[in-house]
Design a protein around this motif. Structure first.
Motif, PDB file in Angstrom:
ATOM      1  N   PRO A  52      17.816  55.326 125.987  1.00 44.42           N
ATOM      2  CA  PRO A  52      17.732  55.900 124.257  1.00 44.42           C
ATOM      3  C   PRO A  52      17.800  54.993 123.461  1.00 44.42           C
ATOM      4  O   PRO A  52      17.403  55.267 121.744  1.00 44.42           O
ATOM      5  CB  PRO A  52      19.551  56.007 123.772  1.00 44.42           C
ATOM      6  N   SER A  53      17.289  53.647 124.209  1.00 43.82           N
ATOM      7  CA  SER A  53      16.996  52.670 122.417  1.00 43.82           C
ATOM      8  C   SER A  53      15.672  52.678 122.141  1.00 43.82           C
ATOM      9  O   SER A  53      15.279  52.318 121.308  1.00 43.82           O
ATOM     10  CB  SER A  53      17.004  50.820 123.895  1.00 43.82           C
ATOM     11  N   ILE A  54      14.870  53.922 122.816  1.00 43.79           N
ATOM     12  CA  ILE A  54      12.800  53.643 122.302  1.00 43.79           C
ATOM     13  C   ILE A  54      13.189  54.726 121.182  1.00 43.79           C
ATOM     14  O   ILE A  54      13.768  56.427 121.752  1.00 43.79           O
ATOM     15  CB  ILE A  54      12.224  54.431 124.455  1.00 43.79           C
ATOM     16  N   ALA A  55      12.789  54.333 120.796  1.00 44.69           N
ATOM     17  CA  ALA A  55      12.849  54.748 119.055  1.00 44.69           C
ATOM     18  C   ALA A  55      11.361  55.440 119.358  1.00 44.69           C
ATOM     19  O   ALA A  55      10.138  55.702 119.605  1.00 44.69           O
ATOM     20  CB  ALA A  55      12.311  54.147 118.049  1.00 44.69           C
ATOM     21  N   ALA A  56      11.930  57.230 118.429  1.00 49.18           N
ATOM     22  CA  ALA A  56      10.169  58.460 119.057  1.00 49.18           C
ATOM     23  C   ALA A  56       9.905  58.259 117.534  1.00 49.18           C
ATOM     24  O   ALA A  56      11.164  58.671 116.979  1.00 49.18           O
ATOM     25  CB  ALA A  56      10.491  59.135 119.681  1.00 49.18           C
TER      26      ALA A  56
ATOM     27  N   GLY B 297      11.351  59.763 113.713  1.00 43.60           N
ATOM     28  CA  GLY B 297      10.517  60.675 112.618  1.00 43.60           C
ATOM     29  C   GLY B 297       9.735  61.105 113.263  1.00 43.60           C
ATOM     30  O   GLY B 297       9.394  61.488 114.289  1.00 43.60           O
ATOM     31  N   TYR B 298       9.008  62.340 111.988  1.00 38.41           N
ATOM     32  CA  TYR B 298       8.595  63.135 111.836  1.00 38.41           C
ATOM     33  C   TYR B 298       7.360  63.433 111.090  1.00 38.41           C
ATOM     34  O   TYR B 298       7.325  63.277 109.705  1.00 38.41           O
ATOM     35  CB  TYR B 298       9.164  64.541 111.934  1.00 38.41           C
TER      36      TYR B 298
ATOM     37  N   GLU C   9       4.695  51.542 107.770  1.00 38.03           N
ATOM     38  CA  GLU C   9       5.203  51.102 107.865  1.00 38.03           C
ATOM     39  C   GLU C   9       6.475  52.011 108.678  1.00 38.03           C
ATOM     40  O   GLU C   9       7.362  51.709 108.136  1.00 38.03           O
ATOM     41  CB  GLU C   9       5.800  52.229 106.012  1.00 38.03           C
ATOM     42  N   THR C  10       6.177  53.513 108.808  1.00 38.27           N
ATOM     43  CA  THR C  10       7.177  54.114 109.357  1.00 38.27           C
ATOM     44  C   THR C  10       7.518  53.482 110.561  1.00 38.27           C
ATOM     45  O   THR C  10       8.216  53.993 111.644  1.00 38.27           O
ATOM     46  CB  THR C  10       6.677  55.632 109.512  1.00 38.27           C
ATOM     47  N   VAL C  11       6.904  52.437 111.268  1.00 40.55           N
ATOM     48  CA  VAL C  11       6.519  52.099 112.515  1.00 40.55           C
ATOM     49  C   VAL C  11       7.212  50.854 112.411  1.00 40.55           C
ATOM     50  O   VAL C  11       8.394  51.187 113.448  1.00 40.55           O
ATOM     51  CB  VAL C  11       5.249  52.412 113.243  1.00 40.55           C
TER      52      VAL C  11
ATOM     53  N   LYS D 281      15.805  52.895 112.080  1.00 42.26           N
ATOM     54  CA  LYS D 281      16.253  53.286 110.809  1.00 42.26           C
ATOM     55  C   LYS D 281      15.834  54.920 111.442  1.00 42.26           C
ATOM     56  O   LYS D 281      14.856  55.115 112.011  1.00 42.26           O
ATOM     57  CB  LYS D 281      15.294  52.948 110.020  1.00 42.26           C
ATOM     58  N   SER D 282      15.926  55.645 110.362  1.00 44.15           N
ATOM     59  CA  SER D 282      15.967  57.059 111.018  1.00 44.15           C
ATOM     60  C   SER D 282      14.700  57.693 109.516  1.00 44.15           C
ATOM     61  O   SER D 282      15.619  57.213 108.462  1.00 44.15           O
ATOM     62  CB  SER D 282      16.545  58.163 111.089  1.00 44.15           C
ATOM     63  N   MET D 283      13.608  58.222 110.183  1.00 41.76           N
ATOM     64  CA  MET D 283      12.259  58.379 108.555  1.00 41.76           C
ATOM     65  C   MET D 283      12.768  59.757 108.621  1.00 41.76           C
ATOM     66  O   MET D 283      11.842  60.952 107.459  1.00 41.76           O
ATOM     67  CB  MET D 283      11.535  57.861 109.477  1.00 41.76           C
ATOM     68  N   LEU D 284      13.736  60.646 109.136  1.00 41.70           N
ATOM     69  CA  LEU D 284      13.652  61.937 108.997  1.00 41.70           C
ATOM     70  C   LEU D 284      14.917  62.513 107.760  1.00 41.70           C
ATOM     71  O   LEU D 284      15.590  61.584 107.540  1.00 41.70           O
ATOM     72  CB  LEU D 284      14.348  62.543 110.250  1.00 41.70           C
ATOM     73  N   ASP D 285      14.984  63.054 107.071  1.00 39.11           N
ATOM     74  CA  ASP D 285      15.794  63.392 106.005  1.00 39.11           C
ATOM     75  C   ASP D 285      17.043  63.998 106.549  1.00 39.11           C
ATOM     76  O   ASP D 285      17.381  64.853 106.736  1.00 39.11           O
ATOM     77  CB  ASP D 285      14.786  65.034 104.863  1.00 39.11           C
TER      78      ASP D 285
END
Length: 223
Positions: free
Chosen positions: A86-90, A112-113, A125-127, A134-138
């Motif tokens: 779970p530590s790997i962000a997708a 993020g999507y 910047e999202t990466v 941080k979550s880049m989802l709304d």
């Protein structure tokens, strides 16, 4: 006393894995990211099955996953990889503006999507933001999805034979949590959670956690 004992986590480059079936796109993203001093691409693949094996072994901070692949989808890879680590962000990167795919990405635990039309600077910047946890989802969309999960089982006949504990565990499976994480969330032993999972899978006629997560997603899509 010296500063040598202080870990230098801040200076560690962001490790990225790329999954896209188009070599030209992979090369373009790789060149873009590696132009940055703080990002390094540690691996790449064009197939979902290969990525499932390689990503946990390489342990990138961020996996950039194509939404649609010849042998699956980046969303499925996201779910499978995060169930292992779970530590790997997708970060899902896709050509398709699809609400159902966005819901599925949230359910799989993506941070993020983005559409492939994204500006280069915004992708970089999202990466960085995703690597920082941080979550880049709304947040509003995420809240709406989770609310639909919670209300779905009450009206969907597929869930009517589940106990309250099993429904909650199914919801957490849909959020991408492992048995250990579910145990911590619900204050249950990991073995107890495993038994609940086996029971709810049997009641729903499913064979795996992945199928359970897909069922939750389909419930969202069906309203």
């Amino acid at each position: 006393m010296t500063d040598s004992a202080v870990p230098e986590r801040e200076s560690e480059p962001i490790r990225v894995f790329l999954l896209d079936d188009h070599e030209v796109i992979r090369r373009g993203i790789k060149d873009l990211l590696e132009d940055e001093d703080d990002i390094v691409v540690v691996g790449e693949s064009g197939l979902a099955d290969e990525a499932r094996r390689r990503i946990p072994a390489l342990r990138p901070h961020v996996a950039i996953l194509d939404g649609r692949l010849p042998d699956g989808s980046g969303i499925d890879v996201c779910r499978d990889v995060r169930s292992v680590d779970p530590s790997i962000a997708a970060l899902i990167l896709t050509s398709f503006d699809d609400d159902d795919a966005l819901f599925s990405a949230i359910m799989a635990g993506a941070s993020g999507y983005l559409l492939k039309q994204v500006r280069s600077a915004d992708l970089v910047e999202t990466v960085r933001q995703v690597a920082a946890g941080k979550s880049m989802l709304d947040p509003a969309v995420t809240a709406q999805v989770l609310d639909r999960i919670r209300s779905g089982p009450k009206t969907n006949s597929a869930f009517e034979h589940l106990t309250d504990h099993e429904r909650r565990i199914l919801e957490l499976i849909g959020e991408g949590l492992t048995n250990r994480q579910i145990g911590k969330e619900m204050h249950l032993a990991e073995k107890t959670v495993k038994n609940y999972v086996s029971s709810l899978l049997a009641k729903l006629g499913l064979e795996s956690r992945t199928q359970a997560a897909i069922l939750v997603t389909r419930t969202l899509q069906g309203g």
